[in-house]
Scaffold this motif. Structure first.
Motif, short mmCIF file in Angstrom:
data_model
loop_
_atom_site.label_atom_id
_atom_site.label_comp_id
_atom_site.label_asym_id
_atom_site.label_seq_id
_atom_site.Cartn_x
_atom_site.Cartn_y
_atom_site.Cartn_z
N ARG A 154 0.90 -1.27 -0.14
CA ARG A 154 0.05 -0.04 -0.14
C ARG A 154 1.02 1.41 0.00
O ARG A 154 0.74 2.27 -0.60
CB ARG A 154 -0.96 -0.15 0.92
N ARG A 155 2.07 1.27 0.91
CA ARG A 155 2.79 2.65 0.95
C ARG A 155 3.62 2.76 -0.54
O ARG A 155 3.83 3.92 -0.92
CB ARG A 155 3.71 2.24 1.94
N ILE A 156 3.93 1.74 -1.01
CA ILE A 156 4.59 1.74 -2.19
C ILE A 156 4.06 2.31 -3.54
O ILE A 156 4.48 3.11 -4.21
CB ILE A 156 5.36 0.48 -2.66
N GLU A 157 2.61 2.09 -3.40
CA GLU A 157 1.80 2.42 -4.31
C GLU A 157 1.38 4.03 -4.48
O GLU A 157 1.32 4.63 -5.24
CB GLU A 157 0.52 1.62 -4.44
N ARG A 158 1.55 4.63 -3.11
CA ARG A 158 1.14 5.87 -3.16
C ARG A 158 2.57 6.92 -2.97
O ARG A 158 2.04 8.19 -2.94
CB ARG A 158 0.31 5.99 -2.10
N ARG A 159 3.75 6.20 -2.81
CA ARG A 159 4.67 7.12 -2.32
C ARG A 159 5.13 7.79 -3.59
O ARG A 159 4.95 7.20 -4.78
CB ARG A 159 5.85 6.43 -1.53
N ASP A 160 5.93 8.76 -3.46
CA ASP A 160 6.40 9.46 -4.93
C ASP A 160 7.94 10.09 -4.26
O ASP A 160 8.02 11.26 -3.91
CB ASP A 160 5.48 10.71 -5.07
N GLY A 161 8.92 9.31 -4.19
CA GLY A 161 10.07 9.82 -4.04
C GLY A 161 11.27 9.52 -4.68
O GLY A 161 11.05 9.16 -5.91
N ILE A 162 12.46 9.32 -4.16
CA ILE A 162 13.64 9.18 -4.95
C ILE A 162 13.89 7.62 -5.22
O ILE A 162 14.49 7.57 -6.28
CB ILE A 162 14.98 9.94 -4.42
N SER A 163 13.45 7.00 -4.40
CA SER A 163 13.59 5.46 -4.70
C SER A 163 13.10 4.94 -5.88
O SER A 163 11.92 5.31 -6.24
CB SER A 163 13.24 4.78 -3.59
N ASP A 164 13.65 4.21 -6.69
CA ASP A 164 12.89 3.34 -7.78
C ASP A 164 12.39 2.18 -7.53
O ASP A 164 11.71 1.52 -8.48
CB ASP A 164 14.07 3.55 -8.93
N ALA A 165 12.33 1.59 -6.40
CA ALA A 165 11.93 0.45 -5.97
C ALA A 165 10.30 0.32 -6.11
O ALA A 165 9.50 1.23 -5.50
CB ALA A 165 12.55 0.02 -4.60
N ASP A 166 9.71 -0.76 -6.71
CA ASP A 166 8.30 -0.79 -6.55
C ASP A 166 8.18 -2.20 -5.85
O ASP A 166 8.98 -2.78 -5.43
CB ASP A 166 7.73 -0.89 -8.06
N PHE A 167 6.92 -2.50 -5.89
CA PHE A 167 6.45 -3.71 -4.97
C PHE A 167 7.27 -5.11 -5.73
O PHE A 167 7.30 -5.95 -5.08
CB PHE A 167 4.90 -3.81 -5.06
N GLU A 168 7.30 -5.20 -6.79
CA GLU A 168 7.78 -6.28 -7.51
C GLU A 168 9.41 -6.41 -7.19
O GLU A 168 9.98 -7.36 -6.93
CB GLU A 168 7.57 -6.15 -9.15
N ILE A 169 9.85 -5.25 -7.12
CA ILE A 169 11.35 -5.13 -6.52
C ILE A 169 11.40 -5.55 -5.03
O ILE A 169 12.46 -6.23 -4.54
CB ILE A 169 11.99 -3.77 -6.53
N HIS A 170 10.37 -5.22 -4.27
CA HIS A 170 10.36 -5.75 -2.85
C HIS A 170 10.51 -7.26 -2.82
O HIS A 170 11.11 -7.88 -1.87
CB HIS A 170 8.98 -5.19 -2.19
N LEU A 171 9.45 -7.76 -3.84
CA LEU A 171 9.22 -9.30 -3.68
C LEU A 171 10.65 -10.03 -4.33
O LEU A 171 11.03 -10.96 -3.46
CB LEU A 171 8.31 -9.70 -4.55
N HIS A 172 11.23 -9.34 -5.08
CA HIS A 172 12.46 -9.87 -5.54
C HIS A 172 13.55 -9.85 -4.64
O HIS A 172 14.34 -10.94 -4.47
CB HIS A 172 13.23 -8.88 -6.85
N PHE A 173 13.61 -8.75 -3.80
CA PHE A 173 14.73 -8.69 -2.68
C PHE A 173 14.46 -9.61 -1.49
O PHE A 173 15.33 -10.17 -0.78
CB PHE A 173 15.00 -7.37 -2.28
N LYS A 174 13.18 -9.86 -1.33
CA LYS A 174 12.62 -10.66 -0.29
C LYS A 174 13.40 -12.19 -0.60
O LYS A 174 13.56 -12.86 0.59
CB LYS A 174 11.08 -10.85 -0.29
N GLU A 175 13.33 -12.47 -1.73
CA GLU A 175 13.88 -14.08 -2.11
C GLU A 175 15.44 -13.76 -1.84
O GLU A 175 16.22 -14.98 -1.70
CB GLU A 175 13.56 -14.17 -3.44
N LEU A 176 16.23 -12.54 -1.88
CA LEU A 176 17.45 -12.66 -2.03
C LEU A 176 18.11 -11.87 -0.78
O LEU A 176 19.44 -12.25 -0.54
CB LEU A 176 18.02 -11.52 -3.30
N PHE A 177 17.57 -11.45 0.43
CA PHE A 177 17.70 -10.77 1.36
C PHE A 177 18.50 -11.72 2.25
O PHE A 177 18.12 -12.58 2.85
CB PHE A 177 16.77 -10.15 2.12
N ASP A 178 19.98 -11.59 2.60
CA ASP A 178 20.59 -12.37 3.61
C ASP A 178 20.05 -11.98 5.05
O ASP A 178 19.99 -11.02 5.42
CB ASP A 178 21.98 -12.18 3.44
N GLU A 179 19.99 -13.08 5.58
CA GLU A 179 19.46 -13.03 7.20
C GLU A 179 20.44 -12.14 7.90
O GLU A 179 21.55 -12.21 7.76
CB GLU A 179 19.06 -14.43 7.74
#
Length: 248
Positions: A154-179
């Motif tokens: 929800r927050r990604i959908e409404r934000r307008d900032g300098i980051s280029d990350a969208d929700f697809e990117i969030h899910l992509h990094f969820k798979e890659l994020f080292d504990e």
């Protein structure tokens, strides 16, 4: 890989782990070039705020910066300073994190505090930050920001900032994020701004100044997440607690 992996061609940058307290280092070794206090100890402080895109790292980093009287450095801004048209390649990300840590080293060498606001998905980059702190800073803190996935979307959908990350990117990094396996603070940013700030305040002590943080959304009372409170910030300004927009 680009902070754990080549991104898909669109623009990219954990679940909360069990750590509960911030780690601190003893003063740097005698060979450190960092400024020292009268008792010979280094005086700088380095804080890493890590987590997936959209979880609200900047909201947390700004609150921490108030506590430690520090400046904020974000990888998003550094990337766009270094590359006119970022492609988010592995080599590009290596350069961005190298520059981030070089600037952080300068900050703590000057005896100041710096808060690094970035994904830090690759544990190697976190280790590099910890090594930088061990060499030059008096204190090091590692903070992981977590957030419920539905809230992030929800927050990604409404934000307008300098980051280029969208929700697809969030899910992509969820798979890659080292504990995050080392001792650290976990801040859950799923609720209201007040709830998030209470967690930061508990970890970092009394808030240095009063006032609303710039990432607050009056519509539903939650913290809007990274990128929303940094437009128009001064890059490499002298004032402490100035947001230097740099995180993925």
């Amino acid at each position: 890989m680009s902070d754990r992996g080549g991104r898909p061609s669109d623009r990219t940058e954990s679940p909360a782990s069990s750590g509960e307290t911030a780690g601190s280092f003893d003063p740097a070794s005698p060979t450190s070039s960092a400024p020292v206090a009268d008792d010979g100890a280094s005086t700088g402080r380095l804080v890493v705020v890590c987590g997936l895109p959209g979880v609200g790292k900047t909201t947390v980093a700004e609150r921490i910066a108030d506590h430690v009287d520090g400046r904020i450095r974000r990888t998003d801004v550094i990337r766009k300073q270094l590359f006119d048209d970022p492609e988010y390649t592995d080599a590009e990300t290596e350069a961005v994190y190298a520059e981030l840590l070089a600037r952080a080293r300068d900050d703590v060498d000057d005896g100041g505090a710096v808060v690094l606001d970035a994904t830090f998905a690759d544990a190697r980059f976190r280790a590099d930050a910890q090594e930088t702190a061990a060499e030059a800073a008096a204190e090091f803190d590692l903070v992981e920001v977590a957030c419920d996935e539905a809230v992030v979307e929800r927050r990604i959908e409404r934000r307008d900032g300098i980051s280029d990350a969208d929700f697809e990117i969030h899910l992509h990094f969820k798979e890659l994020f080292d504990e995050v396996a080392s001792e650290h603070v976990v801040v859950d940013n799923s609720g209201t701004e007040a709830e998030t700030f209470a967690q930061v305040d508990a970890a970092f002590g009394e808030r240095a100044t009063d006032g609303d943080a710039a990432g607050y959304d009056a519509t539903d009372g939650d913290a809007t997440g990274e990128g929303t409170a940094v437009e128009g910030s001064t890059v490499d300004g002298d004032a402490r607690s100035t947001t230097l927009t740099d995180a993925e």
